[in-house]
Design a protein around this motif. Structure first.
Motif, PDB file in Angstrom:
ATOM      1  N   ALA A   2       0.812  -1.201   0.000  1.00 17.79           N
ATOM      2  CA  ALA A   2       0.000   0.000   0.000  1.00 17.79           C
ATOM      3  C   ALA A   2       0.854   1.263   0.000  1.00 17.79           C
ATOM      4  O   ALA A   2       0.413   2.307  -0.451  1.00 17.79           O
ATOM      5  N   THR A   3       2.041   1.174   0.493  1.00 18.20           N
ATOM      6  CA  THR A   3       2.924   2.338   0.530  1.00 18.20           C
ATOM      7  C   THR A   3       3.804   2.367  -0.710  1.00 18.20           C
ATOM      8  O   THR A   3       3.953   1.369  -1.410  1.00 18.20           O
ATOM      9  N   ALA A   4       4.410   3.509  -0.939  1.00 16.99           N
ATOM     10  CA  ALA A   4       5.316   3.650  -2.085  1.00 16.99           C
ATOM     11  C   ALA A   4       6.616   2.911  -1.793  1.00 16.99           C
ATOM     12  O   ALA A   4       7.056   2.829  -0.639  1.00 16.99           O
ATOM     13  N   ALA A  15      24.725   2.760   1.298  1.00 16.00           N
ATOM     14  CA  ALA A  15      23.355   3.273   1.341  1.00 16.00           C
ATOM     15  C   ALA A  15      22.496   2.632   0.256  1.00 16.00           C
ATOM     16  O   ALA A  15      21.319   2.332   0.472  1.00 16.00           O
ATOM     17  N   PHE A  16      23.089   2.387  -0.904  1.00 20.46           N
ATOM     18  CA  PHE A  16      22.352   1.777  -2.004  1.00 20.46           C
ATOM     19  C   PHE A  16      21.945   0.350  -1.657  1.00 20.46           C
ATOM     20  O   PHE A  16      20.788  -0.043  -1.858  1.00 20.46           O
ATOM     21  N   VAL A  17      22.868  -0.429  -1.124  1.00 12.45           N
ATOM     22  CA  VAL A  17      22.554  -1.817  -0.765  1.00 12.45           C
ATOM     23  C   VAL A  17      21.530  -1.843   0.375  1.00 12.45           C
ATOM     24  O   VAL A  17      20.622  -2.682   0.379  1.00 12.45           O
ATOM     25  N   ALA A  18      21.656  -0.927   1.324  1.00 12.67           N
ATOM     26  CA  ALA A  18      20.672  -0.850   2.410  1.00 12.67           C
ATOM     27  C   ALA A  18      19.281  -0.540   1.854  1.00 12.67           C
ATOM     28  O   ALA A  18      18.274  -1.098   2.308  1.00 12.67           O
ATOM     29  N   ALA A  19      19.218   0.319   0.842  1.00 13.23           N
ATOM     30  CA  ALA A  19      17.933   0.622   0.216  1.00 13.23           C
ATOM     31  C   ALA A  19      17.389  -0.587  -0.536  1.00 13.23           C
ATOM     32  O   ALA A  19      16.171  -0.810  -0.554  1.00 13.23           O
ATOM     33  N   LEU A  20      18.268  -1.379  -1.147  1.00 11.53           N
ATOM     34  CA  LEU A  20      17.809  -2.619  -1.789  1.00 11.53           C
ATOM     35  C   LEU A  20      17.207  -3.567  -0.752  1.00 11.53           C
ATOM     36  O   LEU A  20      16.208  -4.238  -1.021  1.00 11.53           O
ATOM     37  N   ARG A  21      17.805  -3.621   0.438  1.00  8.16           N
ATOM     38  CA  ARG A  21      17.247  -4.461   1.513  1.00  8.16           C
ATOM     39  C   ARG A  21      15.859  -3.954   1.911  1.00  8.16           C
ATOM     40  O   ARG A  21      14.945  -4.755   2.141  1.00  8.16           O
ATOM     41  N   ARG A  22      15.715  -2.626   2.009  1.00  4.99           N
ATOM     42  CA  ARG A  22      14.407  -2.048   2.343  1.00  4.99           C
ATOM     43  C   ARG A  22      13.394  -2.355   1.242  1.00  4.99           C
ATOM     44  O   ARG A  22      12.223  -2.611   1.528  1.00  4.99           O
ATOM     45  N   LEU A  23      13.850  -2.351  -0.016  1.00  9.27           N
ATOM     46  CA  LEU A  23      12.963  -2.670  -1.132  1.00  9.27           C
ATOM     47  C   LEU A  23      12.468  -4.106  -1.040  1.00  9.27           C
ATOM     48  O   LEU A  23      11.290  -4.381  -1.273  1.00  9.27           O
ATOM     49  N   LYS A  24      13.349  -5.024  -0.668  1.00  8.09           N
ATOM     50  CA  LYS A  24      12.933  -6.421  -0.500  1.00  8.09           C
ATOM     51  C   LYS A  24      11.911  -6.533   0.626  1.00  8.09           C
ATOM     52  O   LYS A  24      10.889  -7.215   0.483  1.00  8.09           O
ATOM     53  N   VAL A  74       8.707  -3.021  -8.828  1.00 10.16           N
ATOM     54  CA  VAL A  74       8.937  -1.635  -9.233  1.00 10.16           C
ATOM     55  C   VAL A  74       9.016  -1.589 -10.752  1.00 10.16           C
ATOM     56  O   VAL A  74       9.688  -2.405 -11.368  1.00 10.16           O
ATOM     57  N   ARG A  75       8.334  -0.637 -11.349  1.00  5.41           N
ATOM     58  CA  ARG A  75       8.273  -0.564 -12.808  1.00  5.41           C
ATOM     59  C   ARG A  75       8.593   0.840 -13.315  1.00  5.41           C
ATOM     60  O   ARG A  75       8.584   1.812 -12.579  1.00  5.41           O
ATOM     61  N   ASP A  76       8.832   0.928 -14.593  1.00  3.23           N
ATOM     62  CA  ASP A  76       8.955   2.161 -15.370  1.00  3.23           C
ATOM     63  C   ASP A  76       9.945   3.155 -14.785  1.00  3.23           C
ATOM     64  O   ASP A  76      11.106   2.820 -14.604  1.00  3.23           O
TER      65      ASP A  76
END
Length: 149
Positions: A2-4, A15-24, A74-76
């Motif tokens: 429901a959230t972005a 920071a990038f890898v940490a964000a990938l973990r948050r994305l998972k 995640v798309r587009d």
């Protein structure tokens, strides 16, 4: 979902890898589910590779980022933002010269070790040249080769 989805940082690798973990975590999918979704989207993302990618502090290859982001849902433009952030970090890493390490005992030791090794190689080559090790004193009178099949 429901959230972005989380946004990709373009500051540094950690920071990038940490964000990938948050994305998972945002996707709520297991590594096996991510593998299946990537395959369905036409990408290759073995579950073990995805787990290893998130467990390290190294910048993943672009193809892995694409497959992972798409598998997470995640798309587009949002997916393109992840690739752009990865490219920015990779280019910044390559373009930035290493910081000078002045005054460090280790850097002085490695410099002197290099100088010593260069001097040793020069002395050995000079001695070999002076002794005639690189000259051929014998003439070749005749060379016969045969090719038997």
């Amino acid at each position: 979902m429901a959230t972005a989805p989380p946004t990709p940082p373009d500051t540094d690798t950690a920071a990038f890898v940490a964000a990938l973990r948050r994305l998972k975590a945002w996707s709520g999918l297991s590594y096996r589910q991510l593998e299946r979704r990537a395959t369905e989207a036409g990408h290759t993302l073995p579950y073990s590779t995805a787990a290893t990618m998130l467990g390290r502090e190294r910048l993943p290859r672009e193809q892995l980022v694409v497959a992972f982001v798409v598998a997470c849902g995640v798309r587009d433009d949002e997916a393109e933002a992840w690739v752009d952030a990865r490219t920015t970090i990779a280019c910044r890493h390559v373009a930035a010269p290493p910081a000078p390490n002045t005054g460090s005992k280790q850097s002085w030791r490695s410099r002197w070790a290099f100088v010593g090794a260069a001097a040793l190689v020069t002395a050995l080559l000079g001695g070999a040249v002076a002794s005639g090790a690189f000259t051929d004193d014998q003439e070749v009178h005749e060379t016969r080769t045969s090719l038997r099949l």
